[in-house]
Design a protein around this motif. Sequence first.
Motif, PDB file in Angstrom:
ATOM      1  N   TRP A 348      36.745  53.729  49.243  1.00  0.00           N
ATOM      2  CA  TRP A 348      35.846  53.947  50.378  1.00  0.00           C
ATOM      3  C   TRP A 348      36.543  53.696  51.702  1.00  0.00           C
ATOM      4  CZ3 TRP A 348      32.126  56.781  48.976  1.00  0.00           C
ATOM      5  CH2 TRP A 348      31.512  56.627  47.739  1.00  0.00           C
ATOM      6  N   PRO A 394      28.062  59.960  51.913  1.00  0.00           N
ATOM      7  CA  PRO A 394      28.558  59.226  50.738  1.00  0.00           C
ATOM      8  C   PRO A 394      28.882  57.771  51.043  1.00  0.00           C
ATOM      9  CG  PRO A 394      29.650  61.353  50.927  1.00  0.00           C
ATOM     10  CD  PRO A 394      28.893  61.143  52.194  1.00  0.00           C
ATOM     11  N   SER A 398      27.597  54.267  49.191  1.00  0.00           N
ATOM     12  CA  SER A 398      28.667  53.586  48.449  1.00  0.00           C
ATOM     13  C   SER A 398      28.172  52.348  47.724  1.00  0.00           C
ATOM     14  CB  SER A 398      29.805  53.202  49.403  1.00  0.00           C
ATOM     15  OG  SER A 398      29.357  52.272  50.381  1.00  0.00           O
ATOM     16  N   SER A 401      28.275  52.444  44.005  1.00  0.00           N
ATOM     17  CA  SER A 401      29.530  52.272  43.278  1.00  0.00           C
ATOM     18  C   SER A 401      29.639  50.896  42.655  1.00  0.00           C
ATOM     19  CB  SER A 401      30.720  52.504  44.213  1.00  0.00           C
ATOM     20  OG  SER A 401      30.758  51.533  45.245  1.00  0.00           O
ATOM     21  N   TRP A 406      27.566  54.234  37.967  1.00  0.00           N
ATOM     22  CA  TRP A 406      28.232  55.026  39.001  1.00  0.00           C
ATOM     23  C   TRP A 406      29.660  54.544  39.226  1.00  0.00           C
ATOM     24  CZ3 TRP A 406      25.791  59.296  40.233  1.00  0.00           C
ATOM     25  CH2 TRP A 406      24.404  59.350  40.102  1.00  0.00           C
ATOM     26  N   GLY A 407      29.862  53.259  39.047  1.00  0.00           N
ATOM     27  CA  GLY A 407      31.203  52.720  39.263  1.00  0.00           C
ATOM     28  C   GLY A 407      32.221  53.210  38.255  1.00  0.00           C
ATOM     29  N   ILE A 410      33.489  56.936  39.377  1.00  0.00           N
ATOM     30  CA  ILE A 410      34.398  57.074  40.517  1.00  0.00           C
ATOM     31  C   ILE A 410      35.860  57.053  40.091  1.00  0.00           C
ATOM     32  CG2 ILE A 410      35.171  55.926  42.633  1.00  0.00           C
ATOM     33  CD1 ILE A 410      32.300  55.203  43.179  1.00  0.00           C
ATOM     34  N   LEU A 413      36.609  60.510  38.611  1.00  0.00           N
ATOM     35  CA  LEU A 413      36.748  61.556  39.626  1.00  0.00           C
ATOM     36  C   LEU A 413      38.037  61.385  40.420  1.00  0.00           C
ATOM     37  CD1 LEU A 413      33.067  61.655  40.957  1.00  0.00           C
ATOM     38  CD2 LEU A 413      34.170  63.238  39.367  1.00  0.00           C
ATOM     39  N   LYS A 414      38.420  60.153  40.671  1.00  0.00           N
ATOM     40  CA  LYS A 414      39.656  59.900  41.416  1.00  0.00           C
ATOM     41  C   LYS A 414      40.867  60.389  40.640  1.00  0.00           C
ATOM     42  CE  LYS A 414      42.230  56.098  43.557  1.00  0.00           C
ATOM     43  NZ  LYS A 414      42.262  54.623  43.789  1.00  0.00           N
ATOM     44  N   TYR A 516      36.515  50.207  36.685  1.00  0.00           N
ATOM     45  CA  TYR A 516      35.391  49.822  37.552  1.00  0.00           C
ATOM     46  C   TYR A 516      35.469  48.343  37.922  1.00  0.00           C
ATOM     47  CZ  TYR A 516      30.800  47.723  38.226  1.00  0.00           C
ATOM     48  OH  TYR A 516      29.761  46.950  38.670  1.00  0.00           O
TER      49      TYR A 516
END
Length: 695
Positions: A348, A394, A398, A401, A406-407, A410, A413-414, A516
Motif C-alpha cells: 500500500w 483501493p 486497504s 487487507s 482478502w489478505g 493480495i 495478485l502481487k 499474509y
Amino acid sequence: MPIRVKSRPLATPDRALSPVSVPTEVPLPDIAHEDVFRDVVKKLSIYVTGVVYLPSTFEQLRTTSAGDDLHALVNHLSTRVTNPAIVNALLALRWHYGSISDGRGISEARANACEIVAWRFLTRLSEREAVEFCLYEIPDGSQGDTSLTDEPADGGESNERSSLLYRPSRSPSPDRRSDNRFGSTRRSQLFQSISKLTISRHATEVEEPEDDPTESFTHLNGLEIAAIADAKRFLSQHVVQKIITGIWNGEIIFWDRLSVHSEKKPRFYNPSTADPFSRLRVPKYLKAYEVAFFVGFLMLYYSVLIEQNRYAITPLEILLYVWFAAFFYDEVSEYIDAGSIFYAADIWNLFDMIMIAIGIVFAILRFVGLYKADYTLVDIGFDVLSLEALFMVPRVCSIFSLSPYWGTLIPCLKEMGKDFLKFMVLVIIVYVGFLTTFSLVGREAYSFSHMAMIVTKIFFGSSYVGFDIMEEIDPIFGPPLMLIFVTLSSILLMGSLTGMLSNSFSRVITHAREEYLYVYSVYVLEASTSNRLTHFYPPFNLLALGIFRPLRLFLPSDDKFRQARILLLRATHAPIVGAIQVYEWFTNKANHDGFDNFRGPRQNSFKRNAAPPGGLGSRPQSGYRPRIPTPHATSAEVIHKPRPQQRVIDDYAGEAPSDVEVRISELAAKIDRLTTLVVALQSGAGVETVETVQT
C-alpha cells in the motif's frame, strides 16, 4: 537420559563433501550468558555448518531423521543456554544462508535449519519468555553489555529522529548513517556483517577486526531481523503471531508515557500505570485513524472534482492541498522511521507514493495554468487529478487487507503481476516484430499507426480483423503471416500466459497464509517500533512541522524542546485519546494487569542460569517446569537488561503438565525411537551411525 549427537563432517565453503568422508564429531555450541551477539553467531554457525551438510528441504529437516541434530541443538539451547540473543543470532544466520546461492541447496538447507531451531526454541519457553527473546534488541557493542533500554549516544533527540533500522557508527562520517535509508545498501551491510563471522568461523586465532562486523544489527530485535530475513515460516508460528497480535492490540507497547525522559523498551501494557497518550502508538488505532483520514481525503477529492472551479482556488481546494501536504509529510516521516526495507514490504505504500505524485503534478498544472491564464492547462490538471481515484479508493479499502481472506489474495495478485510483467517482455518482442513486417509489407494500404491498432486488436482477441484484411496487406505474404500471428497470439501466447498465471496463483496460494502473516507482521512492526516519541497524526503533523522545524535551525534540541512537542501533542490529540479511552472502556475484559493473555513467569526469564548438574537429560522430558507464583507485575516490569545470574531449578517456563500431556510426551518419544530404528534398518548396517538414546 544422556544423548549422543550423531557425528557429522565439518563442511567448509571451499571443500565439497565426499560421500565417503570420515565424519568428525561436532560439539554442541558452548554459549555463555555474557557472550555478545557476534560470538553467539560464530558458535551457532560452526554447529549448523557441521551438522547440515547435505541438501534437505524444510519438511525433511522438520519431520525426518535429517533434523535429529537440530533436536539436540534445541534441547541444548533450551536447557543450558540463557543468552538473550539466541533468537536474533539464529534469524541473522537464516538470512545469511538464505542469501547464498551455492547451486546445491546446502545453504538453503542451513537457512531452513536456523529457522526451525529458532521457532522450536520459542516453543520450549512460556509465552512471556518468548516475548522477551523475540523483542530483545541487540545492544551497541561499543558500549559493552548495555541494556536495550539505554538512550542512544546522541541523547533524546535520537529518539525523535532516528530511523527504525538505526545503525550507530564509530566513524564520524555522516554517509554511513545515511546508508540505512536505502534497502539495497542496508541488506548489503547486513550480509557483509554475518559473512565476516561465518567465513572466519574456524580461525579462532585470527585477530578480531577493528570494527564490529555485527554493528549493522545494533538495536534490531528478533522480529525485525525475521522480517528482513524473510523468515515467513517463523513469523507465521502461533507463538510469534501471538506476540505480533499483542503488539497490534496494544498489549505489548514500546512507549508507556509521554515525558522528556521516556525510554523506548518493550513492556506489557498496564492501564493503571501507563499514560493514556501512549495508546496513540498502538497499530490498531493508527490503522483506524488512517482509514478515517482517507475517508476525509476522498470526500474532499470528490468535492473539488464536482465543483471544478477553473478560474479560482476555492476553500475546499485549499483544504485538499492541506490534506495532500499532511499526507506527504506523514509518508516521509514513516519512511524515515521504518527504513526502506520495511516501507517497501507494504504494497500500500506504493499506492501512497503514486497518490502523492499525482497530487504534485495536479498542483503544478493548476498553479501554472492560473498564473498564465491558460485554462487548457487547468483542465489537464483536473484530468490528472481524476486519476487519483484509481489509487485512493483501493487505499481507503486497504483495511480489508488485514482480513485473512482478502489478505491472502493480495500476495497472489502481487506475484501474478510480477509474472505477467516478465511474460509481457516476450509479447512485446513478438508484437514489434510482426508490426514491423506488416507495416512494411502493407505500407501502401495502411499507415503505421493504423497497422499498430489492428495488430493490437488481434492480440487482444479480435482475430477476425486480421483475416478480413490479410489479403489487403499483401496477397502473397499477408495470409500466411497473419495466420502465424493469429496462432501465436490467440493460442500459443495467450494459452501460455493463462497457464503461467494459473501456476503462479497455485504456487502462492499454497503459502498464502505465510505471505499474509508476513505482510501483517511487517505492518505491525513498522507502525509500533518507531524511535520517534511524539508521533503527530495528519493533518496535525503540519502544526509540528511549521512550529518546531524552523526553531530547530537555531535552537538546541534539549529537554525543553521535547517538552514543547509533548505539550502540542497533548493539546491536539486529546479528542483522539478520549475516543480511544471510551472504546477501551466499553471493550475492556478481565485483563486488568495486561498480562492475562500471556502465560508464564511474570519476571525476566533472562535471569535463568544453566540447568542443574546431571547432563542434558536432567530436564523433564515434557518441557514443563514447576515454579513459584509471583505477584502481578506493573507496566514498569519490562524486558530488563540481562544479568549473569544463576538459574534455580524451580524457575521453569510454564505450568505443571497434566497427566494427558505427560502421556503424549512419552508416546512422542517412543515414536521417535521407533522411527529412528526403522530408518536404520532401511539404510543398512554401517551406512549411518544411529543416534542412541539411553534411558
